[in-house]
Write a protein that holds these residues in place. Structure first.
Motif, PDB file in Angstrom:
ATOM      1  N   ARG A 108     -11.409  76.166  -9.157  1.00  0.00           N
ATOM      2  CA  ARG A 108     -12.620  76.197  -8.345  1.00  0.00           C
ATOM      3  C   ARG A 108     -13.688  75.659  -8.898  1.00  0.00           C
ATOM      4  O   ARG A 108     -14.635  74.944  -8.698  1.00  0.00           O
ATOM      5  N   GLY A 109     -13.865  76.186 -10.151  1.00  0.00           N
ATOM      6  CA  GLY A 109     -15.177  76.049 -11.033  1.00  0.00           C
ATOM      7  C   GLY A 109     -15.058  74.632 -11.451  1.00  0.00           C
ATOM      8  O   GLY A 109     -16.149  73.914 -11.487  1.00  0.00           O
ATOM      9  N   LEU A 110     -13.914  73.994 -11.986  1.00  0.00           N
ATOM     10  CA  LEU A 110     -13.750  72.823 -12.369  1.00  0.00           C
ATOM     11  C   LEU A 110     -14.204  71.580 -11.235  1.00  0.00           C
ATOM     12  O   LEU A 110     -14.791  70.779 -11.382  1.00  0.00           O
ATOM     13  N   MET A 111     -13.775  71.896 -10.100  1.00  0.00           N
ATOM     14  CA  MET A 111     -13.938  71.178  -8.732  1.00  0.00           C
ATOM     15  C   MET A 111     -15.527  71.152  -8.403  1.00  0.00           C
ATOM     16  O   MET A 111     -16.030  70.109  -8.379  1.00  0.00           O
ATOM     17  N   ARG A 112     -16.138  72.391  -8.676  1.00  0.00           N
ATOM     18  CA  ARG A 112     -17.553  72.551  -8.419  1.00  0.00           C
ATOM     19  C   ARG A 112     -18.302  71.896  -9.381  1.00  0.00           C
ATOM     20  O   ARG A 112     -19.478  71.140  -8.630  1.00  0.00           O
ATOM     21  N   GLN A 113     -18.165  71.791 -10.564  1.00  0.00           N
ATOM     22  CA  GLN A 113     -18.810  71.153 -11.556  1.00  0.00           C
ATOM     23  C   GLN A 113     -18.589  69.520 -11.522  1.00  0.00           C
ATOM     24  O   GLN A 113     -19.560  68.686 -11.753  1.00  0.00           O
ATOM     25  N   TRP A 114     -17.545  68.846 -11.198  1.00  0.00           N
ATOM     26  CA  TRP A 114     -17.048  67.595 -11.330  1.00  0.00           C
ATOM     27  C   TRP A 114     -17.079  66.791 -10.183  1.00  0.00           C
ATOM     28  O   TRP A 114     -17.377  65.447 -10.365  1.00  0.00           O
ATOM     29  N   TYR A 115     -16.636  67.362  -8.995  1.00  0.00           N
ATOM     30  CA  TYR A 115     -16.404  66.429  -8.089  1.00  0.00           C
ATOM     31  C   TYR A 115     -17.237  66.894  -6.662  1.00  0.00           C
ATOM     32  O   TYR A 115     -17.386  66.068  -5.836  1.00  0.00           O
ATOM     33  N   CYS A 116     -17.925  67.946  -6.745  1.00  0.00           N
ATOM     34  CA  CYS A 116     -18.844  68.410  -5.638  1.00  0.00           C
ATOM     35  C   CYS A 116     -19.915  67.556  -5.724  1.00  0.00           C
ATOM     36  O   CYS A 116     -20.502  67.264  -4.445  1.00  0.00           O
ATOM     37  N   PRO A 117     -20.483  67.126  -6.766  1.00  0.00           N
ATOM     38  CA  PRO A 117     -21.655  66.144  -6.546  1.00  0.00           C
ATOM     39  C   PRO A 117     -21.082  64.728  -5.815  1.00  0.00           C
ATOM     40  O   PRO A 117     -21.952  64.189  -5.093  1.00  0.00           O
ATOM     41  N   MET A 118     -20.078  64.275  -5.967  1.00  0.00           N
ATOM     42  CA  MET A 118     -19.388  63.342  -5.205  1.00  0.00           C
ATOM     43  C   MET A 118     -19.208  63.481  -3.988  1.00  0.00           C
ATOM     44  O   MET A 118     -19.569  62.589  -3.034  1.00  0.00           O
ATOM     45  N   CYS A 119     -19.100  64.736  -3.523  1.00  0.00           N
ATOM     46  CA  CYS A 119     -19.091  65.135  -2.060  1.00  0.00           C
ATOM     47  C   CYS A 119     -20.451  65.023  -1.558  1.00  0.00           C
ATOM     48  O   CYS A 119     -20.441  64.712  -0.312  1.00  0.00           O
ATOM     49  N   ARG A 120     -21.282  65.219  -2.359  1.00  0.00           N
ATOM     50  CA  ARG A 120     -22.747  65.236  -1.842  1.00  0.00           C
ATOM     51  C   ARG A 120     -23.335  63.926  -1.726  1.00  0.00           C
ATOM     52  O   ARG A 120     -24.531  63.576  -1.541  1.00  0.00           O
ATOM     53  N   GLY A 121     -22.456  62.899  -1.990  1.00  0.00           N
ATOM     54  CA  GLY A 121     -22.899  61.469  -2.191  1.00  0.00           C
ATOM     55  C   GLY A 121     -23.609  61.080  -3.244  1.00  0.00           C
ATOM     56  O   GLY A 121     -24.233  60.206  -3.537  1.00  0.00           O
ATOM     57  N   MET A 122     -23.504  61.903  -4.476  1.00  0.00           N
ATOM     58  CA  MET A 122     -23.995  61.450  -5.760  1.00  0.00           C
ATOM     59  C   MET A 122     -22.931  61.453  -6.848  1.00  0.00           C
ATOM     60  O   MET A 122     -22.839  62.284  -7.634  1.00  0.00           O
ATOM     61  N   PRO A 123     -21.807  60.524  -6.850  1.00  0.00           N
ATOM     62  CA  PRO A 123     -20.887  60.479  -7.656  1.00  0.00           C
ATOM     63  C   PRO A 123     -21.044  60.264  -9.302  1.00  0.00           C
ATOM     64  O   PRO A 123     -20.514  60.586  -9.732  1.00  0.00           O
ATOM     65  N   SER A 124     -22.277  59.746  -9.325  1.00  0.00           N
ATOM     66  CA  SER A 124     -22.594  59.421 -10.930  1.00  0.00           C
ATOM     67  C   SER A 124     -23.356  60.658 -11.438  1.00  0.00           C
ATOM     68  O   SER A 124     -23.539  60.656 -12.809  1.00  0.00           O
ATOM     69  N   LEU A 125     -23.726  61.594 -10.686  1.00  0.00           N
ATOM     70  CA  LEU A 125     -24.456  62.705 -11.311  1.00  0.00           C
ATOM     71  C   LEU A 125     -23.426  63.691 -11.989  1.00  0.00           C
ATOM     72  O   LEU A 125     -22.665  64.173 -11.613  1.00  0.00           O
TER      73      LEU A 125
END
Length: 584
Positions: free
Chosen positions: A252-269
């Motif tokens: 859960r922590g790994l997902m939230r830090q690495w790919y949740c920005p991608m889900c928000r439309g900011m994959p480069s963040l």
């Protein structure tokens, strides 16, 4: 008229206000309509189908791991990216620990090949030297020397072998052979030769060479075996410690830090550096608990390797075997008359060989040819491609950066620009919810410190069983290495000779054994220097496959045995008839 006209205007005003209010309430609809093109592109580049990827942002009520805001991720995408985050994490751990694994694997192979070749070359050197010097007399008794090297190899390979017993048995067999050869005019029964070997420690037919050779070779072999086993243990520990199975909280922590920005439309963040540290420290909480024992283990490896290029030099020890055995045989030849006289007094007069005259150990028409040691170009370098000093130097250079590895691993992973934002970019990074500074403090290292981790829930009351096992393995390996630094073998700490193989000679150093390390004068009260203080050697029980020691026999007669050899032979002659049977 004005009143009637004002009513429609009022209705129009109300309608406009209502539309405005509704438009305000549906403002996020415009956000929800933002394009997901960047997310779709990155998702596709990772090899996933974009069939379930929204074209524009949708409501995030279905999300389980990321913030339930408007999102570019479907439920299937979130599950897929969660698995991807786990794979990314495991790969990061594997990549950053590859240096450890490669070092331990390659160094173990090189040292193991080198040590085994040293033993082979030592035996080859002895065969060549002794064949030239003794000819047929050596080849007829070559099995005595072969057995020595068989046992040395077995010890190095991890067999349950006491080096003290190996050398004791070797010298006992050798004294029987040499005593027979220097007295060819006599016939000796097996019982008679057993009497000779039983009291060899009091007679010291080979002088002080057996003890010096045992000390030198034992220390070197103990250190060599400990280093080889230690490198193999290091390899196995790294393999086990990096084979992780992240739990749901870690994922859960790994997902939230690495790919949740991608889900928000900011994959480069990228995630903020401190956020990354908290997540990785939570996932590697148990590995960080290896730190103390790991550092002790690395220090012990370093110190043993230093011993091997110094006072416990394996090359010098291997080279010395043939030379010192030669010195021992020559000592017995030169003192054969004195030694034989004492043996005849203690074990009785042997039967002469009919019609055989006395002759020496020299072969007919031959003379003793001097021994030689390795010339520089003959030093063993073929297997490992180098000599011991160079191998040790290379190992020490690789061991130094291994200290602190497990605690520094989260920092190493999060310092990768692909994994987290730079520490100087704290205002333009993903903080777990949106773009902005990450405010929580970075948690400490180890399992107990994770009680305050804001990103990964860790049950500090349930230590990982496998990690506790690895800690115990490290402690055992470190203990063996530390004992090896003192020339002691933990497997034989309770042996009769004291603290392991070569235990009673702890701390001794000889100027001729260790060139460049200065003289050393053992204390006069050292029992190893005083033959009268050592008990008589027990008799051996002979079997079909060769002589075997029986430790429990022959001890009760040791006091009488020492008395006869230590008393002036002339004074002891009247008592010979009554005492001699006790020797046999």
């Amino acid at each position: 008229m004005d009143a009637r006209l004002s009513f429609p205007r009022y209705r129009m005003l109300v309608l406009l206000c209502t539309v405005t209010a509704l438009s305000g309430a549906r403002g996020p609809v415009a956000v929800a309509g933002r394009s997901c093109a960047d997310t779709r592109q990155v998702y596709s580049e990772k090899g996933y189908s974009t069939g379930t990827t929204p074209l524009t942002q949708i409501s995030g009520e279905h999300l389980r791991l990321c913030p339930q805001d408007y999102t570019c991720c479907s439920s299937q995408m979130e599950e897929t990216l969660a698995l991807q985050s786990e794979r990314d994490f495991l790969k990061a751990v594997e990549d950053n620990s590859q240096f450890l694994l490669t070092t331990f694997t390659q160094r173990h192979r090189k040292f193991d090949e080198f040590f085994r070749e040293l033993i082979d070359l030592s035996e080859k050197s002895m065969n060549q030297m002794f064949t030239k010097t003794y000819g047929r007399l050596f080849t007829q008794n070559v099995h005595v020397f072969q057995e020595l090297f068989v046992e040395l190899r077995r010890y190095y390979s991890g067999g349950s072998v006491s080096l003290t017993e190996v050398f004791s048995d070797f010298w006992s067999r050798l004294v029987e052979r040499v005593f027979s050869l220097v007295n060819p005019q006599y016939q000796f029964s097996e019982d008679y030769l057993e009497c000779v070997s039983k009291h060899a420690e009091q007679l010291q037919p080979f002088g002080d060479v057996p003890r010096k050779l045992r000390v030198q070779v034992s220390r070197a072999f103990i250190a060599a075996r400990a280093l080889s086993q230690g490198l193999a243990t290091g390899r196995d520990i790294v393999n086990k410690a990096t084979k992780l199975t992240p739990d749901s909280e870690c994922v859960r922590g790994l997902m939230r830090q690495w790919y949740c920005p991608m889900c928000r439309g900011m994959p480069s963040l990228r995630p903020c550096h401190s956020l990354c540290l908290n997540v990785i420290k939570g996932c590697l909480a148990n590995q960080a608990d290896l730190e103390t024992e790991w550092n002790n283990f690395i220090d012990a490896l370093y110190q043993v390797s230093e011993k091997l290029e110094g006072p416990f030099h394996m090359e010098l020890a291997a080279e010395s075997i043939s030379v010192k055995v030669s010195e021992a045989i020559m000592h017995m030849q030169e003192n054969s008359v004195t030694i034989s006289t004492k043996v005849f007094q203690g074990c009785g007069n042997p039967r002469p060989v009919p019609g055989r005259s006395t002759r020496s150990l020299k072969e007919p028409g031959g003379s003793r040819r001097p021994f030689r040691t390795y010339s520089p170009e003959e030093k063993p370098t073929t297997a490992a491609g180098t000599n011991l000093d160079r191998l040790v130097t290379e190992l020490k250079e690789r061991l130094r950066p291994m200290r602190g590895f497990w605690v520094s691993l989260p920092h190493t992973i999060c310092s990768d620009e692909k994994m987290a934002a730079d520490v100087t970019n704290e205002d333009r990074c993903w903080n777990g919810q949106t773009r902005g500074r990450y405010l929580p403090d970075v948690t400490g290292d180890g399992l107990v410190s994770q009680i305050n981790n804001p990103e990964v829930g860790v049950d500090i009351a349930r230590p990982d069983v496998r990690t506790r096992q690895l800690i115990m393995e490290l402690r055992v390996a470190t203990n063996k290495l530390r004992h090896a630094q003192s020339g002691q073998d933990m497997d034989f700490m309770d042996s009769e000779e004291g603290s392991g193989s070569g235990g009673e000679d702890h701390g001794e150093r000889y100027n001729d054994d260790w060139p460049g390390y200065g003289p050393y004068s053992p204390s006069n009260n050292n029992p190893a220097r005083n033959p009268a203080s050592n008990p008589a050697k027990p008799p051996r029980v002979r079997e079909r496959n060769g002589p075997k020691w029986n430790r429990n026999n022959g001890r009760v007669r040791s006091a009488t045995s020492r008395l006869i050899f230590s008393v002036n032979p002339l004074l002891s002659l009247p008592f010979m008839v009554t005492v001699v049977p006790m020797w046999r």
